[in-house]
Design a protein around this motif. Structure first.
Motif, PDB file in Angstrom:
ATOM      1  N   ASP A 198      45.870  29.725  39.373  1.00  0.00           N
ATOM      2  CA  ASP A 198      44.893  30.745  38.996  1.00  0.00           C
ATOM      3  C   ASP A 198      43.572  30.098  38.583  1.00  0.00           C
ATOM      4  O   ASP A 198      43.418  29.673  37.444  1.00  0.00           O
ATOM      5  CB  ASP A 198      45.435  31.622  37.863  1.00  0.00           C
ATOM      6  CG  ASP A 198      44.518  32.810  37.585  1.00  0.00           C
ATOM      7  OD1 ASP A 198      43.611  33.065  38.406  1.00  0.00           O
ATOM      8  OD2 ASP A 198      44.718  33.471  36.554  1.00  0.00           O
ATOM      9  N   GLU A 199      42.644  30.025  39.507  1.00  0.00           N
ATOM     10  CA  GLU A 199      41.312  29.453  39.220  1.00  0.00           C
ATOM     11  C   GLU A 199      41.397  28.174  38.421  1.00  0.00           C
ATOM     12  O   GLU A 199      40.775  28.042  37.369  1.00  0.00           O
ATOM     13  CB  GLU A 199      40.464  30.476  38.460  1.00  0.00           C
ATOM     14  CG  GLU A 199      40.086  31.657  39.321  1.00  0.00           C
ATOM     15  CD  GLU A 199      38.969  32.477  38.689  1.00  0.00           C
ATOM     16  OE1 GLU A 199      38.080  31.865  38.079  1.00  0.00           O
ATOM     17  OE2 GLU A 199      38.994  33.704  38.825  1.00  0.00           O
TER      18      GLU A 199
ATOM     19  N   THR B  78      44.203  37.723  39.293  1.00  0.00           N
ATOM     20  CA  THR B  78      45.038  37.110  38.258  1.00  0.00           C
ATOM     21  C   THR B  78      46.256  37.975  37.964  1.00  0.00           C
ATOM     22  O   THR B  78      47.376  37.490  37.855  1.00  0.00           O
ATOM     23  CB  THR B  78      44.212  36.930  36.963  1.00  0.00           C
ATOM     24  OG1 THR B  78      43.170  35.994  37.221  1.00  0.00           O
ATOM     25  CG2 THR B  78      45.066  36.419  35.835  1.00  0.00           C
TER      26      THR B  78
HETATM   27 MG   LIG Z   1      41.202  35.960  37.180  1.00  0.00          MG
END
Ligand SMILES: [Mg+2]
Ligand SMILES: Nc1ncnc2c1ncn2[C@@H]1O[C@H](COP(=O)(O)OP(=O)(O)O)[C@@H](O)[C@H]1O
Lengths: 220, 257
Positions: free
Chosen positions: B175-176, B45
């Motif tokens: 991001d995810e 991240t």
């Molecule tokens: Mg992360």
């Protein structure tokens, strides 16, 4: 107690009371609008990372909240002219109430800002908005929705504070009531009617705020 | 071979005394779809967030389309670019977050239009048309008038993707984006991303735990471990024959379904 209530004298002067009420409302509206602007700027300063912005803002809020508003009213009207700042009664009172509102509204707004998730700011940054655009398009509108419930009581309280303008002979509702009281000797009746006007007006403000809250609620 | 889009050299980032990125090097070409995998806390991240300056970084260079991101360098010293320049550079990338981060007081359409109006300064009708087009592309035609609170998680995430991609970024960062979704909603979001990769040739950098998805859509996979890129390559190769012990271990613990 053989007192019989007689409202005739008060009704004869009712127009005078209404004019006073209109002035009270006028003072409150102008002062609170200016105060909201001050409060908004100060609230953003209060949550700023830089102490350079935060410290003066915090000092302003602390000082104002630790002063009785009557002291501020008297200071502005009697002491400031001695220091070369001459304002009319009304201007002087509006300035004081605006500065006073600013401190209280800043605290209300600050609480509203803290509950906005940091992710929204980041989403705004990620599409290329500037920090100022994020404040005006995202943060401020959400903050207002957050604080509407607690804003109602603050605004009502600030409206009631206009009665302190009577201390410097601004002809608002309390001042007019006192005049009628002195002229008619109908003490009880006069203050009953004046009180009724305050209660009615405050209830109206509360109703308007609830209406705004419903209108602005985010659909879900 | 297509042009180089993103160049990361010696990227270092610390939070206080905690060193999170310890010299990341990575080059990405236009049209590549790169998945970043790795265990929680390995810095995935943080790496994405440095690319669009949501995080400051202490060392190294990030260049996007030939432009130095975030800082002006003069000899050994460097200075953060102006807020205005950074905002302009951020608009070169689009980002979709784990938590969607839609603006709750705006409809889906308004969410997508905001950047077009305020950043691109487009006329309202043009912004409206582009926003409708992208909402349509993510399968939300007719939902433009809904507020985020009236949409499912999967729909919200698709609006968020439309909001980012409507800005015509040169690189999309994900991001995810499926981690916060109920399992039955994951598919619809991954499908949208696949479509963008295939039909639009969008350059993408995705952090994901969906190994099957990474295997299917990525042109390349990066495995991060403790703040460095530990291994990278073609997923068809890497997932079958990991070169490092660490990756082998990581693959064992992640479900490849
Ligand atoms: Mg992360
Ligand atoms: N804002 C922050 N402050 C301090 N430490 C952070 C912050 N954000 C992330 N970290 C730390 O940095 C490391 C990497 O985090 P992150 O990039 O989120 O990892 P990943 O996305 O791979 O799970 C972790 O050890 C995490 O605890």
């Amino acid at each position: 107690m053989g007192y019989t209530l007689n409202f005739a004298a008060v009704w004869r002067s009712f127009d005078q009371l209404l004019e006073g009420l209109m002035l009270s409302l006028g003072l409150a509206v102008v002062a609170i609008l200016i105060g909201a602007l001050i409060g908004l700027l100060v609230a953003f300063a209060l949550i700023a990372r830089s102490g350079w912005a935060r410290r003066p803002a915090a000092a302003y809020v602390t000082v104002i909240r630790n002063l009785p508003i009557l002291v501020l009213v008297l200071f502005a009207y009697f002491a400031l002219p001695q220091m070369g700042v001459r304002l009319g009664k009304i201007e002087s009172f509006v300035a004081v109430l605006a500065i006073y509102s600013g401190a209280y509204l800043a605290e209300v707004f600050r609480a509203g800002l803290l509950s906005i998730p940091r992710g929204l700011t980041e989403a705004g940054l990620a599409i290329g908005l500037t920090p100022m655009q994020i404040r005006t398009s995202i943060i401020a509108p959400l903050m207002f929705r957050n604080v509407l419930p607690s804003l109602s009581s603050t605004i009502i309280s600030l409206f009631k504070d206009t009665s302190l303008a009577a201390a410097i002979a601004v002809p608002e509702l309390t001042f007019e009531a006192r005049k009628i009281n002195v002229e008619s000797f109908r003490v009880i009746e006069t203050w009953i009617v004046a009180s009724g006007l305050y209660v009615a007006t405050c209830s109206l403000i509360a109703a308007l705020m609830r209406f705004a809250e419903r209108r602005l609620a985010v659909p879900r | 071979m297509s042009k180089i889009l993103l160049e990361i050299q010696g990227l270092r980032k610390q939070y206080g005394t905690l060193e999170v990125l310890k010299g990341v090097d990575c080059t990405m070409r236009e049209g590549e779809v790169i998945s970043i995998i790795g265990s929680s806390g390995s810095g995935k991240t943080t790496m994405l967030r440095c690319i669009n300056m949501l995080e400051e970084f202490q060392g190294g260079h990030i260049r996007l389309a030939g432009e130095e991101i975030g800082y002006d360098h003069a000899g050994a010293t460097r200075k953060r670019k102006s807020e205005k320049d950074i905002a302009r550079q951020r608009a070169m990338t689009g980002m979709a977050f784990q938590q969607f981060n839609l603006f709750p007081h705006m409809t889906a359409l308004q969410n997508v239009m905001l950047g077009l109006l305020k950043v691109k300064k487009m006329p309202r009708d043009e912004a409206h048309a582009i926003a409708e087009k992208w909402l349509d592309r993510v399968g939300l035609a007719g939902r433009g008038g809904h507020y985020p609170g009236q949409l499912s998680g999967g729909q919200q995430q698709r609006v968020a993707i439309a909001r980012a991609i409507a800005m015509a970024p040169q690189l999309m960062l994900f991001d995810e984006v499926t981690s916060a979704l109920d399992p039955e909603l994951v598919g619809e979001v991954l499908q949208v991303i696949k479509g963008l990769a295939a039909a639009d040739g969008m350059s993408m950098l995705l952090v994901t735990h969906e190994m099957r998805f990474a295997y299917d859509v990525s042109t390349r996979v990066i495995f991060m471990n403790q703040g460095v890129i530990c291994e990278e390559g073609d997923p068809k190769e890497m997932f079958v024959n990991p070169k490092t012990e660490r990756l082998a271990e990581f693959l064992k613990t992640s479900s490849f379904t």
